[in-house]
Design an enzyme around this catalytic site. Structure first.
Site, PDB file in Angstrom:
ATOM      1  CG  HIS A 163      -1.980  -1.185   1.251  1.00  0.00           C
ATOM      2  ND1 HIS A 163      -3.394  -0.833   1.055  1.00  0.00           N
ATOM      3  CD2 HIS A 163      -1.604  -2.506   1.183  1.00  0.00           C
ATOM      4  CE1 HIS A 163      -3.954  -2.005   1.434  1.00  0.00           C
ATOM      5  NE2 HIS A 163      -3.065  -3.039   1.271  1.00  0.00           N
TER       6      HIS A 163
ATOM      7  CG  ASP B 209      -5.034   2.140   2.302  1.00  0.00           C
ATOM      8  OD1 ASP B 209      -3.851   1.753   1.481  1.00  0.00           O
ATOM      9  OD2 ASP B 209      -5.961   1.167   2.267  1.00  0.00           O
TER      10      ASP B 209
END
Ligand code: UDP
Length: 481
Positions: free
Chosen positions: A19, A122
């Site tokens: 990520h 995120d």
């Protein structure tokens, strides 16, 4: 006020390399377009991206990406354990998710003090939607996944077809309401009865993203056009496709250099590839989170041997030592040094995939790895393990037709319970992609053309370039409101 000041975007990636890396790439991409970017993360995670960010700053002169470092919450994890791959037990994972919740406080503080024009959070931080709303800052979700995977996940959450399917792991399950007929085996899907916690989590993040300002995908229009249409028109969600971010940030070299620092074997690996003919090497890596059991490793080694091809194989730090699984003859093969190479730990993946010697990528279909292969024009042998990887395999094998699957079936099951993929199957899949027959040639040609489309998407006038501009214009216009 506001006219001259550049846009300021806060990036808030989940604490895991898969990520963090695309978030840093995305920040570099927006910085190239004149946006001031800040990445909010914890010390160990900051270290993973720091050298790449510093190099991007150097290369771009005045354009700055800041890293705002906040302490990792004290939840009783050992020092230095701050990200997904470092977690060793279910108990550690529980503590980790507890720590993630506690990041809300430094996140709030940053918004109050710095008042950015937008947050790219995120998707896994579902609470950031409410936090950003309290501060009047638009919150965009960053999806480290394909639109296709997101659309499948929404279909699954809405219709719960697994529950209605026969209780047979090989039963075929149809995901309703999608542009194509998408079927998976039951064993390839999350079972809400077995993992009610995961199910609730995905429900929460999907809903949260819809309540936010919109969603930013590491993808591009030509990659999954039907699903872009489906997502925006049928599902009515707002999406910007800005990838492949690894290409868009134009930092393949930067990423490679950063990887070099993490990977003591990097130079040796690249020198080794120099000696190999174009398209002759199989690159094998399963990302940062996958573990293989000794029998699985043994069969994979047998498969590489049987394929007759050269290989570079990255083995995760947590997989067992070679002595426990080496098949007959494999130690001798490795000792010869000319056929294959094993890398323990971190590999310079971007540099490897972009090396002319590499002909196929055996991958777990993590979305970053998948897109990196697409960008490099490299076809794939697909071997998904869990999460969105089974959906991503469909993108590669069925939508794009740039790869061949090994028939992986068991979603996130315990290592001991996994069905072991035989070496013959692995060798056959490699042979189908690399072979001289019609099938292999067509797959390789499609992969090459797709790589060109990916590069065009991020260039001036390309769809990803334009989506970035569109988003920036919108955010700028909001300032006047
Ligand atoms: N990666 C790398 N070297 C390694 C392992 C991983 O550079 O040895 C990078 C890879 O290029 C990709 C990311 O780490 O950018 C992994 O992300 P992906 O989504 O493929 O898989 P995950 O690890 O999240 O399952």
């Amino acid at each position: 006020e506001g006219e001259q000041r550049p846009l300021h975007i806060l990036f808030f990636p989940f604490l895991s390399p898969g990520h963090l890396i695309p978030a840093a790439d995305m920040a570099a991409l927006f910085a190239t377009r004149g946006v001031k970017c800040t990445i909010l993360t914890t010390p160990v995670n900051a270290a993973v991206i720091r050298s790449a960010v510093e190099r991007a700053n150097d290369a771009k002169g005045a354009l700055a990406i800041d890293i705002a470092v906040v302490p990792f919450p004290d939840v009783g994890l050992p020092p230095g354990v701050e990200s997904g791959p470092a977690l060793n037990s279910e108990a550690d994972r529980g503590k980790f998710f507890h720590a993630i919740q506690q990041l809300r406080e430094p996140f709030d503080r940053f918004l109050a003090e710095s008042r950015p024009d937008a947050v790219v959070s995120d998707s896994f931080f579902d609470w950031s939607v409410d936090a950003a709303a309290e501060h009047g800052v638009p919150r965009l979700a960053f999806l480290g996944s394909s639109l296709f995977a997101r659309a499948c996940s929404i279909s699954m959450l809405r219709h719960n077809p697994v529950e209605a399917a026969p209780d047979d792991p090989d039963a075929s399950v149809l995901l309703p309401g999608l542009p194509h007929r998408v079927e998976l085996r039951r064993s390839q899907m999350m079972d809400p009865k077995k993992r009610p916690d995961h199910w609730a989590f995905f429900q929460r993040v999907t809903d949260a993203d819809q309540r936010g300002y919109g969603e930013v995908f590491n993808s591009f229009h030509d990659l999954e056009p039907d699903y872009l249409e489906h997502y925006t028109t049928t599902l009515g969600r707002r999406a910007w496709l800005v990838g492949p971010v690894g290409l868009a940030s134009k930092d393949v070299a930067t990423r490679g250099a950063a990887a070099n620092e993490l990977s003591p074997d990097a130079d040796g690996c690249l020198r080794w590839l120099e000696g190999k003919p174009s398209g002759s090497v199989v690159y094998v890596s399963f990302g940062t989170l996958s573990h293989f059991s000794p029998p699985e490793l043994r069969e994979l080694a047998r498969g590489l041997n049987l394929s007759g091809k050269n290989f570079v194989w990255v083995i995760g730090g947590t997989d067992t030592e070679e002595q426990e699984w080496l098949p007959d003859g494999f130690a001798e093969l490795l000792a010869r040094g000319d056929r294959g190479l094993i890398i323990r730990g971190w590999a310079p993946q971007m540099l490897i995939l972009n090396h002319a010697a590499v002909g196929v990528f055996v991958t777990h279909c993590g979305w970053n790895s998948t897109l990196e292969a697409v960008s490099a024009g490299v076809p794939m042998v697909t071997w998904p393990r869990y999460a969105d990887q089974f959906y991503n395999e469909k993108v590669v094998v069925e939508l794009l037709n740039v790869g061949v699957g090994v028939g992986s079936t068991d979603y996130a099951s315990k290592l001991e319970a996994r069905r072991v993929i035989g070496g013959e199957v692995v060798a056959e899949a490699i042979g189908r992609v690399m072979g001289n027959g019609e099938e292999g040639e067509a797959i390789r040609e499609r992969a090459r053309v797709l790589g060109e489309k990916a590069r065009l998407a991020v260039e001036k006038g390309g769809s990803s370039y334009d989506d970035v501009g569109r988003l920036m214009d919108e955010l700028m216009a909001r300032r006047g409101l």
